[in-house]
Design an enzyme around this catalytic site. Structure first.
Site, PDB file in Angstrom:
ATOM      1  N   TYR A  36     -34.963-107.178 -55.925  1.00 31.38           N
ATOM      2  CA  TYR A  36     -34.992-107.330 -54.472  1.00 31.38           C
ATOM      3  C   TYR A  36     -35.953-106.332 -53.819  1.00 31.38           C
ATOM      4  O   TYR A  36     -36.816-106.709 -53.017  1.00 31.38           O
ATOM      5  CB  TYR A  36     -33.576-107.166 -53.857  1.00 31.38           C
ATOM      6  CG  TYR A  36     -33.710-107.022 -52.374  1.00 31.38           C
ATOM      7  CD1 TYR A  36     -34.017-108.134 -51.598  1.00 31.38           C
ATOM      8  CD2 TYR A  36     -33.672-105.773 -51.755  1.00 31.38           C
ATOM      9  CE1 TYR A  36     -34.255-108.013 -50.241  1.00 31.38           C
ATOM     10  CE2 TYR A  36     -33.909-105.638 -50.408  1.00 31.38           C
ATOM     11  CZ  TYR A  36     -34.195-106.767 -49.655  1.00 31.38           C
ATOM     12  OH  TYR A  36     -34.453-106.635 -48.313  1.00 31.38           O
ATOM     13  N   ASP A  44     -32.334-111.289 -49.397  1.00 34.71           N
ATOM     14  CA  ASP A  44     -31.220-110.359 -49.204  1.00 34.71           C
ATOM     15  C   ASP A  44     -30.028-111.143 -48.642  1.00 34.71           C
ATOM     16  O   ASP A  44     -30.072-112.378 -48.548  1.00 34.71           O
ATOM     17  CB  ASP A  44     -31.628-109.177 -48.311  1.00 34.71           C
ATOM     18  CG  ASP A  44     -31.759-109.561 -46.851  1.00 34.71           C
ATOM     19  OD1 ASP A  44     -31.694-110.772 -46.537  1.00 34.71           O
ATOM     20  OD2 ASP A  44     -31.914-108.667 -46.007  1.00 34.71           O
ATOM     21  N   GLU A  53     -35.840 -99.727 -47.364  1.00 37.04           N
ATOM     22  CA  GLU A  53     -35.197-100.769 -48.165  1.00 37.04           C
ATOM     23  C   GLU A  53     -34.134-100.175 -49.097  1.00 37.04           C
ATOM     24  O   GLU A  53     -33.084-100.761 -49.295  1.00 37.04           O
ATOM     25  CB  GLU A  53     -36.231-101.560 -48.977  1.00 37.04           C
ATOM     26  CG  GLU A  53     -37.045-102.533 -48.137  1.00 37.04           C
ATOM     27  CD  GLU A  53     -36.182-103.610 -47.459  1.00 37.04           C
ATOM     28  OE1 GLU A  53     -35.089-103.904 -47.945  1.00 37.04           O
ATOM     29  OE2 GLU A  53     -36.615-104.139 -46.432  1.00 37.04           O
TER      30      GLU A  53
END
Ligand code: SF4
Length: 376
Positions: free
Chosen positions: A133, A151, A50
Site C-alpha cells: 500500500y 486504502d 502515509e
C-alpha cells in the site's frame, strides 16, 4: 500500458474534476493548482504522512506530522535522530512498530540512496517497513506513477461503485484490479488522492452523500441496493482477552517510577510503569502479589485497552514510596512535570491516569482507527 474502458475513463475524469474543486488541504499535500504549475510534493512528506496514516485518522496525524517535520526537516535529519527521541515524538499515535520502521527506512534512504527516495513501487518496496500500500501511494502521489492505490476509503468507494458481493478481505484482489483499471495515465497521483478524499468526505461508511458524489451516475450500489451495506464484511471474530497488572509508584515529590520495555516485541523500546506480563490465563497473577517491590500498594481499579489482536485489562495499583529509588533494576524517577514528554504508549498513560487522575492534561484512547492496512 493499461487500456482503460471509456466508462472507467469517464469516471476517472469526473473524479479528478471533483478533486480539483473539493480536495482537502493537508499539510503534506500540494494543491492541484500548484501541481499544475509544476510543483511536486516532497516524497519525504508523502512517505511520512502515509506511514502515520496507517490505521490513524487524518485529524490525529496532522499535529504529529507538523511535529516531525519541525524536528526533522529532511529524511537525513530523521536518519541521524536519536531513536529514543523519535519514539517519544511518536508516543500516542499507537502501533509503535511503525515508528521503529520509520526510523529504519529513513536510515536506509540516507545510507543507500543518498537521501533520495526511489521513485518506483519496486524500489520503494525494497525499503524497510514499506509494504504494497505505502509503495503504491508514495509512487502515485509523490512521483505521479500509474499505481493502483487501495486504502480503506478507496475500498469502500470501489466496492460500492461495482456492488462487489465478495466480503473483505477476500475481495481485495478484485478491488485492486478495478482500481488499476480506473487509474489514469494522466494525473494518477491526483486520482488516488481524489478517491481517498471521496471516501473520507462523501462516500462515508454511514449515510454517504450520494447526491453530491461525482460518480453517482456510475454507482451500481446506488442503483440496486443500499450503498451503506458495502463493502460486505466477513463476520468479525471476538478479540481474545489478556490480563495484567500495572504498578504506579510515586515518590513524595510526585515523581513516578518508570522503566524501559525490551527493544523487541509489542511496544518495544517504549516507556512503562512496572507490571506483570500480559497473559490470557485467568489464573495468571495480576493481583497485588505481583508487586515489583514492597510498599503500601492500593488497588485503584482497572483500565482496558484494545490492541490489534487482543483486548487488555490491566489492574492498576498505586503506592507512595518514601525516599530514593527502591532499587528494582534500571528504572528511574520521572518528575511529574516531564511525565507527558516521555515515550509512554497510550495504555501506560491510561494506567498512570487511573492511579493519578491529573497526571496528564489530556489522556484519551488511541486515535480512532481508519481502515488502513498495517503490519503493526
Ligand atoms: S454514489 Fe454514493 S455510494 Fe456510490 S460512490 Fe458515490 S457516494 Fe459512494
Amino acid at each position: 500500458m493499461m487500456t482503460m474502458t471509456s466508462k472507467a475513463a469517464d469516471a476517472a475524469a469526473l473524479l479528478i474534476a471533483w478533486y480539483d474543486r473539493h480536495h482537502r488541504d493537508l499539510p503534506w499535500r500540494i494543491s492541484p493548482a500548484m501541481a499544475a504549475r509544476g510543483v511536486r510534493p516532497d516524497p519525504y512528506h508523502i512517505w511520512m504522512s502515509e506511514v502515520m496514516l496507517q490505521q490513524t485518522t487524518v485529524q490525529a496525524v496532522k499535529a504529529y506530522f507538523e511535529k516531525f517535520r519541525g524536528l526533522w526537516p529532511t529524511v537525513g535529519d530523521l536518519a541521524a535522530a536519536d531513536t529514543e527521541e523519535v519514539m517519544k515524538a511518536w508516543a500516542g499515535l499507537g502501533y509503535y512498530a511503525r515508528a521503529r520502521n520509520l526510523k529504519k527506512c529513513a536510515e536506509a534512504v540516507a545510507r543507500d540512496h543518498g537521501g533520495v527516495f526511489p521513485d518506483t513501487e519496486e524500489g520503494l518496496k525494497a525499503l524497510p517497513g514499506i509494504g504494497d500500500y505505502t509503495a503504491a501511494a508514495v509512487a502515485a502521489i509523490a512521483f505521479n506513477r500509474q499505481s493502483a492505490v487501495l486504502d480503506g476509503n478507496v475500498e469502500r468507494v470501489i466496492s460500492r461503485l461495482h456492488a462487489i458481493e465478495t466480503p473483505l478481505p477476500a475481495a481485495k484482489p478484485q478491488m485492486r484490479a478495478l482500481v488499476a483499471a480506473m487509474t489514469p495515465q494522466e494525473r494518477p497521483g491526483d486520482f488516488a488522492q481524489g478517491m481517498m478524499d471521496l471516501g473520507a468526505t462523501i462516500c462515508t461508511p454511514r449515510r454517504p452523500a450520494c447526491a453530491l458524489c461525482p460518480l453517482n451516475s456510475h454507482c451500481l450500489a446506488l442503483k440496486i441496493a443500499d450503498p451503506e451495506t458495502f463493502p460486505r464484511k466477513a463476520a468479525k471474530k471476538e478479540k481474545p482477552l489478556r490480563l495484567g497488572a500495572a504498578f504506579v509508584a510515586i515518590d513524595p515529590s510526585g515523581a513516578v517510577y518508570l522503566r524501559k520495555r525490551a527493544d523487541t516485541g509489542l511496544l518495544g523500546g517504549m516507556t512503562e510503569v512496572p507490571g506483570t506480563a500480559w497473559t490470557s490465563r485467568v489464573d495468571g497473577d495480576n493481583s497485588i502479589d505481583a508487586r515489583p517491590f514492597p510498599a503500601q500498594w492500593q488497588a485503584c481499579g482497572a483500565i482496558t485497552h484494545v490492541f490489534t489482536h487482543f483486548e487488555l485489562r490491566l489492574s492498576v495499583y498505586r503506592a507512595t514510596v518514601a525516599g530514593a529509588s527502591p532499587g528494582i533494576g534500571n528504572g528511574w524517577w520521572e518528575p511529574a512535570e516531564t511525565l507527558g514528554a516521555q515515550a509512554l504508549p497510550t495504555v501506560m498513560k491510561k494506567a498512570i491516569a487511573q492511579a493519578i487522575p491529573h497526571a496528564f492534561a489530556t489522556v484519551g484512547t488511541e486515535p480512532k482507527r481508519q481502515m488502513r492496512k498495517t503490519t503493526a
